[in-house]
Design an enzyme around this catalytic site. Structure first.
Site, PDB file in Angstrom:
ATOM      1  N   GLY A   1       0.820  -1.208   0.000  1.00  0.00           N
ATOM      2  CA  GLY A   1       0.000   0.000   0.000  1.00  0.00           C
ATOM      3  C   GLY A   1       0.844   1.243   0.000  1.00  0.00           C
ATOM      4  O   GLY A   1       2.056   1.190   0.242  1.00  0.00           O
TER       5      GLY A   1
ATOM      6  N   THR B   1      -0.384   4.463   5.141  1.00  0.00           N
ATOM      7  CA  THR B   1      -1.710   3.849   5.234  1.00  0.00           C
ATOM      8  C   THR B   1      -1.873   2.951   6.451  1.00  0.00           C
ATOM      9  O   THR B   1      -2.964   2.402   6.652  1.00  0.00           O
ATOM     10  CB  THR B   1      -2.001   3.033   3.964  1.00  0.00           C
ATOM     11  OG1 THR B   1      -0.908   2.135   3.719  1.00  0.00           O
ATOM     12  CG2 THR B   1      -2.181   3.946   2.770  1.00  0.00           C
ATOM     13  N   GLY B   2      -0.830   2.747   7.259  1.00  0.00           N
ATOM     14  CA  GLY B   2      -0.950   2.020   8.513  1.00  0.00           C
ATOM     15  C   GLY B   2      -0.580   0.556   8.426  1.00  0.00           C
ATOM     16  O   GLY B   2      -1.128  -0.262   9.169  1.00  0.00           O
TER      17      GLY B   2
ATOM     18  N   GLU C   1      -8.134  33.040 -10.832  1.00  0.00           N
ATOM     19  CA  GLU C   1      -8.907  32.144  -9.973  1.00  0.00           C
ATOM     20  C   GLU C   1     -10.402  32.251 -10.237  1.00  0.00           C
ATOM     21  O   GLU C   1     -11.135  31.264 -10.096  1.00  0.00           O
ATOM     22  CB  GLU C   1      -8.607  32.438  -8.501  1.00  0.00           C
ATOM     23  CG  GLU C   1      -7.156  32.234  -8.099  1.00  0.00           C
ATOM     24  CD  GLU C   1      -6.652  30.844  -8.428  1.00  0.00           C
ATOM     25  OE1 GLU C   1      -7.461  29.875  -8.393  1.00  0.00           O
ATOM     26  OE2 GLU C   1      -5.461  30.706  -8.736  1.00  0.00           O
TER      27      GLU C   1
ATOM     28  N   HIS D   1     -11.149  29.833 -13.039  1.00  0.00           N
ATOM     29  CA  HIS D   1     -11.264  28.454 -12.555  1.00  0.00           C
ATOM     30  C   HIS D   1     -12.608  28.216 -11.878  1.00  0.00           C
ATOM     31  O   HIS D   1     -13.283  27.198 -12.122  1.00  0.00           O
ATOM     32  CB  HIS D   1     -10.142  28.170 -11.546  1.00  0.00           C
ATOM     33  CG  HIS D   1      -8.795  27.963 -12.168  1.00  0.00           C
ATOM     34  ND1 HIS D   1      -8.582  27.118 -13.225  1.00  0.00           N
ATOM     35  CD2 HIS D   1      -7.576  28.492 -11.860  1.00  0.00           C
ATOM     36  CE1 HIS D   1      -7.296  27.130 -13.553  1.00  0.00           C
ATOM     37  NE2 HIS D   1      -6.668  27.958 -12.741  1.00  0.00           N
TER      38      HIS D   1
END
Length: 646
Positions: free
Chosen positions: A232, A236-237, A455, A458
């Site tokens: 992983g 992610t642990g 911006e 966008h």
């Protein structure tokens, strides 16, 4: 510069309990030796050495004077010399008739014939030796080596006693395993402490069942898993899950990293692997956890040299140890890596690592559960909703979420508060994604206007496009390398992207540049990152997704089974596996997609020029607005007499 919270994370940088009843009682650890024993031996060795030096100096020959060859011949001629001893190297030592000693050196170029005749004529007693130096001097020359050997022997003994007493590593443990042992009383982590990942926990729970009740598997003729490798992304642990398995099974847990086996000396890594498995067998049932196993488990080369030879010997020893497992030994090997494609095939075959468990990035529900774990013990404002934060953090790993909560707490402390507010977490999210807010980086008036227009483009495109994610916030405050940000939050977490979504994504990416073209008539360098991201998306649409009519349903991927998430900009250039003519078609199709997206963006902004000007003016005044302000700019009429921005 647009940053969709979904698209950015997906399209840019990512993608106590006692011992078991059957275990033997722990052996009492011997008490460490007193400190004076570690000091006494070197003092004794040094004392003996000094005594030998004094004896040699006191028992040597008497003091003598040095004579030149001419003075020596003169003394012999005068009849003053009683005896001489001539060495093989031409050195001369002698005594006078009146007492006293002297030394001299014969000139080898003149020979010793005439000098010998002179000695016979004067009746001088002559002796000869094969070489210079006495026996004591010879013994003294070996004294330093004896002292060094004695000190090394003492250091090895001291290191061995220290290791037996539970101390640290020493010179005598160079080939010992560096695994950290966490006994059954210490790993208190359980599956309940790991938020989310129900599927992963269900898959690894069989390891716990095998270690607790191996007779169930033996009765059915089944063999328990020997090795499980967890794959992983970073954070992610995977290590936390390994500790939870050991804690749930209540067995000893050996934790070691792959790099701890690799040394510059060939054979040390293999020795450490043998020592690790030997220690695990003594404490079976047990779990061995190897983090970052790709450090030693990478594919073996045909002609190993240097450090590669040491790594491959270590890998061979690991393979041999896993082959030599007794099915009743109760040892399970867990490993973790984020580069499974680099592992050797012999390591992944059945009988060694029987299972490969994928630990992906958490989904929205799992992120909310992880946030609930990390906010324990912290004072949160009533308005904070963990579900909203989870929706605003797609692509975040468990480590990212822990960092997010910590940054929010630091932001509250910086303001002299102990309660974390939603604004703190929002600022922390911007800090994690964009970098530190540069309050001292003041923009020039014309730059503020250009960033506001950029911006606004966008934000309006994200609102006007059907498949685009809704706008959450627009700001022109610089943060990190970005002068402004348009944030989008997905209503639902996507796992599949339609062609319409990708075309809208290209238009939103190019909305900032299109707004500059509409308002100012020219582009600027502020669209560089937008162009890079849009180009990567267009390339994958043509090469991998088959969304080009010119090339048709053909995929030219890089051949990586663990390909990066959609739109990864940081991936390395791929090797083209097709002709130059195909490359030309790809270039033309990518250019066509980008030009079409820009033309569409420009036309939409021209049709809503009033909303573009109004939103840009609001950004210049307020610096930060939310998504409702974008909708208001599109809905509110322009007051009579209000001038355009430019």
């Amino acid at each position: 510069m647009t940053r969709s919270a979904a698209a950015t994370r997906h399209f840019t940088a990512r993608a106590k309990s006692g011992p078991p009843p059957d275990s033997p009682p722990p052996k009492p650890e011997p008490r460490p030796a007193p400190w004076w024993q570690h000091v006494l031996l070197p003092l004794v060795v040094l004392g003996i050495g000094g005594l030998v030096v004094w004896i040699v100096a006191a028992g040597g020959p008497p003091a003598s004077t040095s004579l030149s060859y001419s003075d020596l011949v003169a003394n012999v001629t005068a009849g003053k010399v009683a005896s001489v001893t001539i060495g093989g190297d031409g050195s001369v030592t002698g005594t006078y008739k009146t007492g006293g000693a002297f030394t001299s050196q014969l000139p080898t170029a003149l020979g010793t014939g005439q000098f010998g005749q002179l000695l016979q004529a004067r009746h001088v007693r002559v002796e000869a030796t094969a070489g210079g130096g006495s026996t004591w001097i010879t013994i003294l020359s070996f004294l330093p080596f004896m002292v060094i050997i004695g000190l090394m022997w003492w250091a090895a003994r001291a290191a061995g006693r220290t290791m037996t007493a539970g101390g640290g590593l020493g010179a005598g443990t160079f080939g010992r395993s560096k695994a950290k042992l966490i006994d059954a009383q210490r790993p208190r982590t359980r599956f309940a402490d790991v938020a989310g990942y129900d599927g992963v926990k269900q898959e690894v729970s069989e390891i716990v069942d095998f270690l607790r009740q191996p007779e169930r598997y033996a009765a059915a003729g089944a063999r328990g898993p020997r090795g499980v490798i967890m794959v992983g992304p970073p954070g992610t642990g995977k290590t936390l899950l390994a500790r939870a398995v050991a804690g749930q099974a209540e067995v000893p847990f050996f934790s070691v990293t792959g790099s701890a086996f690799v040394e510059m000396f060939v054979g040390v890594g293999a020795s450490r692997v043998r020592d690790l498995f030997e220690e695990a067998r003594k404490r079976a049932p047990a779990i061995i956890f190897i983090d970052e196993i790709d450090a030693i488990g990478s594919r073996r080369s045909v002609q190993p040299t240097g450090g590669h030879e040491e790594r491959e010997q270590t890998l061979n020893q690991l393979l041999a140890e896993m082959d030599g497992f007794d099915e009743r030994s109760g040892i399970v090997v867990l490993a973790a890596t984020n580069r499974p494609e680099t592992l050797d095939a012999a390591l992944l075959r059945p009988g060694r690592f029987d299972r490969q468990v994928t630990v992906p990035l958490p989904n929205q529900a799992e992120r909310a559960a992880i946030l609930a774990v990390h906010v324990k013990g912290k004072h949160l404002a009533p308005e904070i909703e963990l579900g909203t934060i989870a929706r605003a953090t797609p692509g975040f790993s468990g480590a990212d979420l822990a960092n997010l909560v910590n940054e929010g707490a630091i932001n509250a402390v910086r303001d002299g508060r102990t309660t974390i507010t939603a604004a703190d977490l929002d600022a922390a999210r911007d800090r994690v994604l964009l970098g530190r807010r540069e309050t001292s980086n003041a923009l020039l008036p014309e730059e503020r206007r250009a960033v506001a227009v950029h911006e606004s483009g966008h934000a309006l495109l994200a609102t006007l496009c059907e498949h685009a994610d809704p706008v959450a916030k627009v700001t022109i405050l610089p943060a990190g390398v970005a002068l402004g940000v348009t944030e989008q939050l997905p209503e639902a977490e996507r796992h599949l992207y339609s062609e319409g979504y990708l075309h809208d994504l290209l238009a939103v990416r190019l909305g900032g540049r299109a707004a500059e073209l509409v308002v100012f008539g020219e582009g600027s360098t502020g669209a560089a990152s937008d162009l890079a991201g849009a180009t990567q998306i267009a390339i994958r649409m043509v090469r991998e997704f088959g969304l080009s009519a010119a090339l048709g349903p053909v995929g030219y991927s890089d051949g990586d089974g663990a390909a990066a998430e959609l739109g990864d900009v940081g991936v390395s250039p791929v090797r083209w596996a097709y002709s130059e003519q195909t490359q030309q078609k790809i270039d033309l199709e990518v250019s066509r997609l980008l030009r079409s997206a820009e033309e569409r963006a420009v036309q939409l902004l021209r049709d809503h020029r009033t909303a573009l000007d109004r939103l840009a003016e609001r950004l210049i005044e307020a610096e930060t607005v939310d998504g409702d302000a974008v909708l208001a700019a599109l809905a509110d009429p322009v007051p009579a007499g209000e001038k355009s921005l430019v």
